[in-house]
Design a protein around this motif. Structure first.
Motif, PDB file in Angstrom:
ATOM      1  N   ILE A   9      -0.795  10.867  10.494  1.00  0.00           N
ATOM      2  CA  ILE A   9      -1.233  10.888   9.323  1.00  0.00           C
ATOM      3  C   ILE A   9      -0.071  10.855   8.239  1.00  0.00           C
ATOM      4  O   ILE A   9      -0.106   9.965   7.304  1.00  0.00           O
ATOM      5  CB  ILE A   9      -1.972  12.208   8.859  1.00  0.00           C
ATOM      6  CG1 ILE A   9      -3.406  11.970   9.567  1.00  0.00           C
ATOM      7  CG2 ILE A   9      -2.674  12.172   7.542  1.00  0.00           C
ATOM      8  CD1 ILE A   9      -4.206  13.349   9.882  1.00  0.00           C
ATOM      9  N   LYS A  10       1.033  11.487   8.449  1.00  0.00           N
ATOM     10  CA  LYS A  10       2.089  11.513   7.430  1.00  0.00           C
ATOM     11  C   LYS A  10       2.828   9.976   7.580  1.00  0.00           C
ATOM     12  O   LYS A  10       3.282   9.616   6.653  1.00  0.00           O
ATOM     13  CB  LYS A  10       3.166  12.648   8.035  1.00  0.00           C
ATOM     14  CG  LYS A  10       4.486  12.492   7.004  1.00  0.00           C
ATOM     15  CD  LYS A  10       5.210  13.628   7.576  1.00  0.00           C
ATOM     16  CE  LYS A  10       6.625  13.907   6.643  1.00  0.00           C
ATOM     17  NZ  LYS A  10       7.130  12.693   5.880  1.00  0.00           N
ATOM     18  N   LEU A  11       2.965   9.582   8.828  1.00  0.00           N
ATOM     19  CA  LEU A  11       3.860   8.262   8.856  1.00  0.00           C
ATOM     20  C   LEU A  11       2.805   7.475   8.041  1.00  0.00           C
ATOM     21  O   LEU A  11       3.603   6.515   7.485  1.00  0.00           O
ATOM     22  CB  LEU A  11       3.660   7.940  10.403  1.00  0.00           C
ATOM     23  CG  LEU A  11       4.056   6.369  10.820  1.00  0.00           C
ATOM     24  CD1 LEU A  11       5.449   6.240  10.285  1.00  0.00           C
ATOM     25  CD2 LEU A  11       3.681   6.012  12.161  1.00  0.00           C
ATOM     26  N   ARG A  12       1.509   7.428   8.221  1.00  0.00           N
ATOM     27  CA  ARG A  12       0.533   6.558   7.623  1.00  0.00           C
ATOM     28  C   ARG A  12       0.472   6.316   6.019  1.00  0.00           C
ATOM     29  O   ARG A  12       0.847   5.439   5.353  1.00  0.00           O
ATOM     30  CB  ARG A  12      -0.890   6.557   7.877  1.00  0.00           C
ATOM     31  CG  ARG A  12      -1.971   5.379   7.432  1.00  0.00           C
ATOM     32  CD  ARG A  12      -3.087   5.765   7.858  1.00  0.00           C
ATOM     33  NE  ARG A  12      -3.854   6.752   7.876  1.00  0.00           N
ATOM     34  CZ  ARG A  12      -4.395   7.227   6.797  1.00  0.00           C
ATOM     35  NH1 ARG A  12      -4.284   6.572   5.439  1.00  0.00           N
ATOM     36  NH2 ARG A  12      -4.966   8.432   6.686  1.00  0.00           N
ATOM     37  N   HIS A  13       0.726   7.869   5.607  1.00  0.00           N
ATOM     38  CA  HIS A  13       0.710   8.007   4.290  1.00  0.00           C
ATOM     39  C   HIS A  13       2.043   7.596   3.386  1.00  0.00           C
ATOM     40  O   HIS A  13       2.340   7.093   2.481  1.00  0.00           O
ATOM     41  CB  HIS A  13       0.330   9.558   4.099  1.00  0.00           C
ATOM     42  CG  HIS A  13      -0.906   9.897   3.905  1.00  0.00           C
ATOM     43  ND1 HIS A  13      -1.453  10.848   3.182  1.00  0.00           N
ATOM     44  CD2 HIS A  13      -2.006   9.471   4.704  1.00  0.00           C
ATOM     45  CE1 HIS A  13      -2.624  11.053   3.549  1.00  0.00           C
ATOM     46  NE2 HIS A  13      -3.083  10.327   4.370  1.00  0.00           N
ATOM     47  N   ASP A  14       3.432   7.985   4.287  1.00  0.00           N
ATOM     48  CA  ASP A  14       4.574   7.576   4.038  1.00  0.00           C
ATOM     49  C   ASP A  14       4.797   6.187   3.935  1.00  0.00           C
ATOM     50  O   ASP A  14       5.297   5.665   2.805  1.00  0.00           O
ATOM     51  CB  ASP A  14       5.663   8.045   4.940  1.00  0.00           C
ATOM     52  CG  ASP A  14       5.854   9.692   4.765  1.00  0.00           C
ATOM     53  OD1 ASP A  14       5.274  10.170   3.951  1.00  0.00           O
ATOM     54  OD2 ASP A  14       6.513  10.136   5.669  1.00  0.00           O
ATOM     55  N   LEU A  17      -0.139   3.259   3.765  1.00  0.00           N
ATOM     56  CA  LEU A  17      -1.315   2.393   4.555  1.00  0.00           C
ATOM     57  C   LEU A  17      -2.554   3.012   4.567  1.00  0.00           C
ATOM     58  O   LEU A  17      -2.527   4.347   4.721  1.00  0.00           O
ATOM     59  CB  LEU A  17      -0.869   1.856   5.975  1.00  0.00           C
ATOM     60  CG  LEU A  17       0.444   1.160   5.958  1.00  0.00           C
ATOM     61  CD1 LEU A  17       0.890   1.132   7.334  1.00  0.00           C
ATOM     62  CD2 LEU A  17       0.251  -0.160   5.244  1.00  0.00           C
ATOM     63  N   THR A  18      -3.699   2.269   4.498  1.00  0.00           N
ATOM     64  CA  THR A  18      -5.033   2.852   4.719  1.00  0.00           C
ATOM     65  C   THR A  18      -5.237   2.841   6.316  1.00  0.00           C
ATOM     66  O   THR A  18      -4.315   2.303   6.966  1.00  0.00           O
ATOM     67  CB  THR A  18      -6.071   2.240   3.916  1.00  0.00           C
ATOM     68  OG1 THR A  18      -6.131   0.717   4.720  1.00  0.00           O
ATOM     69  CG2 THR A  18      -5.870   1.771   2.718  1.00  0.00           C
ATOM     70  N   GLN A  19      -6.206   3.521   6.636  1.00  0.00           N
ATOM     71  CA  GLN A  19      -6.541   3.794   8.073  1.00  0.00           C
ATOM     72  C   GLN A  19      -6.835   2.195   8.555  1.00  0.00           C
ATOM     73  O   GLN A  19      -6.557   1.827   9.594  1.00  0.00           O
ATOM     74  CB  GLN A  19      -7.831   4.613   8.181  1.00  0.00           C
ATOM     75  CG  GLN A  19      -7.302   5.940   8.223  1.00  0.00           C
ATOM     76  CD  GLN A  19      -8.498   6.966   8.487  1.00  0.00           C
ATOM     77  OE1 GLN A  19      -9.628   6.441   8.188  1.00  0.00           O
ATOM     78  NE2 GLN A  19      -8.409   8.207   8.928  1.00  0.00           N
ATOM     79  N   GLU A  20      -7.737   1.527   7.684  1.00  0.00           N
ATOM     80  CA  GLU A  20      -7.982   0.107   8.162  1.00  0.00           C
ATOM     81  C   GLU A  20      -6.714  -0.711   8.315  1.00  0.00           C
ATOM     82  O   GLU A  20      -6.461  -1.451   9.233  1.00  0.00           O
ATOM     83  CB  GLU A  20      -8.642  -0.438   7.020  1.00  0.00           C
ATOM     84  CG  GLU A  20      -9.161  -1.960   7.552  1.00  0.00           C
ATOM     85  CD  GLU A  20     -10.379  -2.386   6.378  1.00  0.00           C
ATOM     86  OE1 GLU A  20     -10.615  -3.490   6.576  1.00  0.00           O
ATOM     87  OE2 GLU A  20     -10.972  -1.612   5.797  1.00  0.00           O
ATOM     88  N   GLU A  21      -5.590  -0.695   7.376  1.00  0.00           N
ATOM     89  CA  GLU A  21      -4.430  -1.411   7.571  1.00  0.00           C
ATOM     90  C   GLU A  21      -3.798  -0.891   8.868  1.00  0.00           C
ATOM     91  O   GLU A  21      -3.056  -1.638   9.525  1.00  0.00           O
ATOM     92  CB  GLU A  21      -3.560  -1.141   6.229  1.00  0.00           C
ATOM     93  CG  GLU A  21      -4.247  -1.828   5.116  1.00  0.00           C
ATOM     94  CD  GLU A  21      -3.556  -1.337   3.741  1.00  0.00           C
ATOM     95  OE1 GLU A  21      -3.645  -2.133   2.872  1.00  0.00           O
ATOM     96  OE2 GLU A  21      -3.017  -0.252   3.808  1.00  0.00           O
ATOM     97  N   MET A  22      -3.543   0.284   9.188  1.00  0.00           N
ATOM     98  CA  MET A  22      -2.989   0.911  10.114  1.00  0.00           C
ATOM     99  C   MET A  22      -3.670   0.439  11.673  1.00  0.00           C
ATOM    100  O   MET A  22      -3.012  -0.129  12.437  1.00  0.00           O
ATOM    101  CB  MET A  22      -2.949   2.343  10.230  1.00  0.00           C
ATOM    102  CG  MET A  22      -2.066   2.947  11.159  1.00  0.00           C
ATOM    103  SD  MET A  22      -0.259   2.455  10.904  1.00  0.00           S
ATOM    104  CE  MET A  22       0.280   3.943  11.092  1.00  0.00           C
ATOM    105  N   ALA A  23      -4.803   0.075  11.545  1.00  0.00           N
ATOM    106  CA  ALA A  23      -5.632  -0.272  12.494  1.00  0.00           C
ATOM    107  C   ALA A  23      -5.331  -1.756  12.971  1.00  0.00           C
ATOM    108  O   ALA A  23      -5.057  -2.171  13.992  1.00  0.00           O
ATOM    109  CB  ALA A  23      -7.084  -0.122  12.455  1.00  0.00           C
TER     110      ALA A  23
END
Length: 70
Positions: A9-14, A17-23
């Motif tokens: 979650i921290k990596l994505r927030h840093d 990115l949204t969850q969709e972008e990460m996916a």
């Protein structure tokens, strides 16, 4: 598992990115798959860990830790 969840979650927030972008970055079919990883309902596959390592320049130690908790 909690370590992985918090760090993903921290990596994505840093990265902003949204969850969709990460996916999409991990070639997942939808946001729900990534959401389930963050919630601890699904584990990362070895391929997804390698992909995270490549795309986000994770150290071998970080990749190993992800693999151990997955």
């Amino acid at each position: 598992v909690e370590w992985m969840r918090n760090n993903l979650i921290k990596l994505r927030h840093d990265l902003g990115l949204t969850q969709e972008e990460m996916a999409k970055l991990l070639n997942q079919k939808n946001r729900q798959r990534w959401c389930n990883i963050e919630l601890g309902r699904r584990k990362l596959t070895a391929e997804e860990i390698v992909e995270l390592g490549i795309k986000f320049n994770l150290s071998p130690e970080e990749q190993k830790k992800l693999l151990e908790v997955s």
